[in-house]
Write a protein that holds these residues in place. Structure first.
Motif, PDB file in Angstrom:
ATOM      1  N   GLN A 615      35.661  38.695  33.918  1.00 34.02           N
ATOM      2  CA  GLN A 615      34.962  38.336  32.683  1.00 34.02           C
ATOM      3  C   GLN A 615      34.541  36.871  32.663  1.00 34.02           C
ATOM      4  OE1 GLN A 615      37.637  40.207  32.958  1.00 34.02           O
ATOM      5  NE2 GLN A 615      38.004  41.539  31.186  1.00 34.02           N
ATOM      6  N   PHE A 616      35.321  36.006  33.321  1.00 29.38           N
ATOM      7  CA  PHE A 616      34.948  34.592  33.375  1.00 29.38           C
ATOM      8  C   PHE A 616      33.625  34.427  34.110  1.00 29.38           C
ATOM      9  CE2 PHE A 616      34.915  30.941  36.357  1.00 29.38           C
ATOM     10  CZ  PHE A 616      34.603  29.949  35.440  1.00 29.38           C
ATOM     11  N   PHE A 617      33.499  35.074  35.259  1.00 28.91           N
ATOM     12  CA  PHE A 617      32.283  34.948  36.058  1.00 28.91           C
ATOM     13  C   PHE A 617      31.090  35.586  35.347  1.00 28.91           C
ATOM     14  CE2 PHE A 617      35.756  34.425  39.015  1.00 28.91           C
ATOM     15  CZ  PHE A 617      35.323  33.404  39.844  1.00 28.91           C
ATOM     16  N   GLU A 618      31.347  36.601  34.532  1.00 33.36           N
ATOM     17  CA  GLU A 618      30.266  37.229  33.774  1.00 33.36           C
ATOM     18  C   GLU A 618      29.844  36.372  32.582  1.00 33.36           C
ATOM     19  OE1 GLU A 618      31.348  41.932  34.688  1.00 33.36           O
ATOM     20  OE2 GLU A 618      32.172  40.951  32.897  1.00 33.36           O
ATOM     21  N   MET A 619      30.789  35.593  32.035  1.00 29.64           N
ATOM     22  CA  MET A 619      30.504  34.794  30.842  1.00 29.64           C
ATOM     23  C   MET A 619      29.816  33.476  31.188  1.00 29.64           C
ATOM     24  SD  MET A 619      33.178  33.509  27.893  1.00 29.64           S
ATOM     25  CE  MET A 619      33.419  35.161  27.253  1.00 29.64           C
TER      26      MET A 619
END
Length: 746
Positions: A615-619
């Motif tokens: 989710q970090f890389f997507e955000m």
């Protein structure tokens, strides 16, 4: 006048006469040891001087075997003489053989002497030798005799500084006359030739003797009064709302008004010293105490006293920065250390900078990189070896300084500079072409910046944008927190100068080695792993909010890219990102113009973030690898520690494999990734990063040409194959194989 004062004055009077008479170095030294022994009624007086940094040599004696002169030597810390030199403290004993570390030197014939008094010959922390008196009586020397010996040692230090003992009797070479090569550490690459400009010129006391004690006392009193007035003026002009700054200045004033400090200097004058020599005697004592004090607060207070002494010496002698010393042609700044504001005041006129202290991440190093000025740090003895106007060569590539170089060295150095200039001309020819590798792909090359003065390099270097704009410099060069309006104006001017090119603003990255002068320093055992960067921002929401508002307003409707530093876990980024989005909402409700587009990214400087949830890389809108910090945490090697920071190679197979993991995670989520830091500006390292999958690199402007030149001539597929072969073969680093391949490619 007391008997002690009268005795000291008589001894100094005879010493002055002996030094005034024409004589060679050895004859002068012999004369001095003889008259000291006579005046102190002691059978032995000896002078030991340093032959090199670690070796003391007996250079003159009255009472010991004369054949031992220039033959008896000892290492620093060896024997009682070596102990005095190492500790810079006197040793006074009535039973020398019973003292710890005693070394018997049979060639001197000293076995019949029981009492021993040794005092250091030193000048402002610079060890020059040891003065020794000995006698057969089994009792220590009196306090008055100890004081008299210390005063004589201080005078000998001044005379050594002035070259009074140059000749057959001198152990060391004449100071400030011969060529000296000094090794330091690389702070900023580059090479420069010029002349020394001392940031705080050392004051040379040309006459340590008081011809008239009364007039010397008057001179001291007048200088102290002027000093106190100047300190009061500093307090008056200081920001009254800044309690920490005021507390420091109050402590400063307390020292300036210290009756004990002045009384000790007056006593020295009454014993025969000039006002300047009395001040310097107290300053030398303060520096010696400073080295022994472990408490950082007390050490800082002793530093205040040292600084006050320098100011007082300049008032007495008219020497130093207050005399309006002319800037030499091609100035190379030499300092013990220097703050960012002071360095910026010199501007781009400097050809080079040499610091006795400093670190690769210090404020001075950051500013030097921004101004593209060659910098050598941790250059021991440079402030004591150099004089204003001395010719000097600065080799920022290797961290070497040539002071007063021989012509052959200067000629070779100029040839090297000419080759570097020719290379830069070659790079200028490819300024406007892309960094497209053989058979593709094209690598985006951005520049790092931190000052408005950097922005003209966007055009001259061929950078496509600013991959990192360090916003902390606007905080570091001020005496108080900058206003939101001032910051917004600065960010707006940066975007104006970029002329539509992308600029990534990194939020305030303070802590560790970057401490704001108006923020109370944190007493942390390991500040690099402590309260810094985003941790400060999250704990001080008011400061972060003010800066984010300034960025939004400074954009004036243009695209805005914001990057949060030192993110260690997903939650830190999520909270920081939410704060920026909240400020955008708040600005919109207030009717302010919003940026047409906002990108929110993070610096990956901790290994933990590489393993954050998907989710970090997507955000995140983009990620920039902060190579300087990431490498030190990956290898557990402090980048400020010279003993370990060069131990680990950036092209280590394990580190490249870790970078490959980061590239893979970003590719999975199609998030733009760049590499930012010193290593990105090193052509060989940059080539490997590109081969591992990085498609954007950010570096200092001067590195863009060399990096682009190598990338355009290289096949990344072949480089990647070399890296894979090195891994398969169990190599620790790919550097040897890569360098062989590059040589084969010509």
């Amino acid at each position: 006048m007391s008997e002690t004062q009268s005795g000291s004055r008589k001894l100094l009077g005879r010493l002055k006469q002996a030094l005034a008479e024409p004589a060679e170095g050895q004859e002068r030294l012999d004369r001095i040891t003889r008259l000291i022994a006579e005046e102190m009624a002691t059978p032995v007086c000896s002078i030991y001087l340093f032959r090199d940094e670690d070796t003391l040599e007996l250079c003159a004696t009255e009472g010991l075997n004369p054949e031992s002169v220039h033959k008896t030597r000892m290492r620093m810390g060896e024997g009682l003489v070596g102990r005095v030199a190492a500790s810079t403290k006197p040793i006074n004993t009535g039973n020398a053989p019973s003292e710890a570390g005693f070394r018997f030197m049979p060639e001197t014939g000293e076995e019949i002497y029981s009492a021993f008094l040794g005092v250091p010959i030193q000048r402002l922390g610079e060890r020059l030798g040891v003065l020794v008196v000995q006698s057969k009586e089994s009792k220590p020397y009196s306090e008055d005799q100890v004081y008299a010996t210390e005063v004589v040692a201080m005078v000998l230090a001044e005379m050594t500084e002035l070259g009074a003992f140059i000749g057959e009797g001198a152990a060391m070479a004449a100071p400030h006359q011969h060529p000296v090569m000094l090794r330091g550490s690389v702070g900023q690459e580059g090479a420069a030739e010029g002349r020394v400009l001392l940031h705080e010129p050392r004051v040379v006391v040309t006459n340590p003797f008081a011809d008239d004690a009364e007039s010397e006392l008057v001179r001291l009193g007048e200088a102290v009064d002027k000093l106190r007035i100047s300190v009061d003026e500093m307090l008056t002009s200081a920001d009254m709302t800044d309690k920490d700054q005021r507390d420091v200045l109050e402590a400063y004033r307390m020292f300036a008004n210290s009756k004990g400090w002045k009384r000790r200097m007056e006593a020295d004058i009454n014993r025969g010293l000039s006002a300047e020599a009395a001040v310097e005697k107290e300053q030398t004592a303060a520096r010696a105490r400073m080295e022994q004090v472990p408490d950082p607060y007390l050490r800082e207070r002793l530093h205040d006293l040292d600084d006050l002494s320098n100011r007082l010496l300049r008032l007495l002698t008219g020497q130093g920065s207050h005399t309006g010393v002319e800037m030499p042609e091609n100035p190379v700044l030499v300092a013990r250390n220097i703050g960012p504001g002071e360095l910026l005041a010199y501007g781009r006129g400097l050809k080079g900078i040499i610091l006795e202290e400093g670190s690769v991440g210090s404020h001075a190093a950051i500013v030097a990189r921004a101004l593209a000025i060659p910098l050598v740090i941790n250059c021991e003895r440079i402030t004591t070896e150099a004089l204003n106007g001395d010719p000097v060569l600065v080799d920022g590539e290797q961290g070497i300084v040539h002071l007063r170089p021989e012509e052959s060295v200067a000629t070779a150095f100029r040839d090297k500079m000419a080759m570097m200039t020719k290379a830069q001309e070659r790079y200028a020819s490819i300024r406007r072409v892309p960094a497209t590798t053989v058979y593709g792909p094209t690598i985006r090359l951005d520049m790092n910046a931190g000052l408005m003065a950097d922005l003209p390099s966007l055009k001259s270097s061929g950078a496509e944008g600013v991959g990192l704009f360090r916003t902390e410099l606007q905080f570091l060069v001020r005496s108080k927190l900058p206003s939101r309006g001032d910051l917004a104006a600065t960010y707006s001017r940066v975007l104006d100068a970029a002329e539509g090119r992308r600029v990534i603003f990194r939020t305030l990255d303070i802590g560790s080695d970057k401490v704001l002068p108006y923020m109370k320093p944190q007493d942390e055992p390991n500040p690099a792993l402590g309260w810094r960067a985003i941790r400060v921002g999250l704990d001080k929401p008011g400061v972060m909010r003010m800066q984010l508002q300034a960025m939004i307003r400074g954009a004036k409707g243009r695209p805005l890219s914001v990057m949060f530093p030192f993110v260690a876990q997903f939650d830190e980024f999520r909270v920081a990102r939410r704060r920026l989005l909240d400020e955008l909402d708040r600005e919109e409700k207030m009717g302010h113009v919003l940026p047409e587009k906002v990108e929110i990214g993070a610096m990956l400087e901790t290994p933990s973030l590489a393993f954050a949830p998907r989710q970090f890389f997507e955000m995140a809108d983009f990620i920039s690898v902060g190579g300087n910090d990431l490498k030190q945490f990956f290898f557990a090697a402090d980048r400020e520690n010279e003993r370990v920071r060069r131990r680990y190679d950036t092209l280590n197979v394990s580190f490249l494999t870790f970078l490959e993991w980061i590239v893979m995670r970003c590719n999975e989520t199609k998030i733009p990734l760049s590499f930012c830091g010193e290593d990105a500006g090193r052509p060989v390292e940059a080539l490997c990063f590109a081969a591992m999958g990085f498609r954007a690199l950010s570096m200092r402007p001067a590195s863009i040409g060399p990096v682009k030149h190598l990338l355009r001539r290289s096949n990344l597929a072949e480089v990647r194959e070399l890296i894979d072969d090195a891994r398969a073969g169990g190599a620790q680093t790919v550097r040897p194989a890569l360098m062989d391949w590059l040589r084969q490619q010509g």
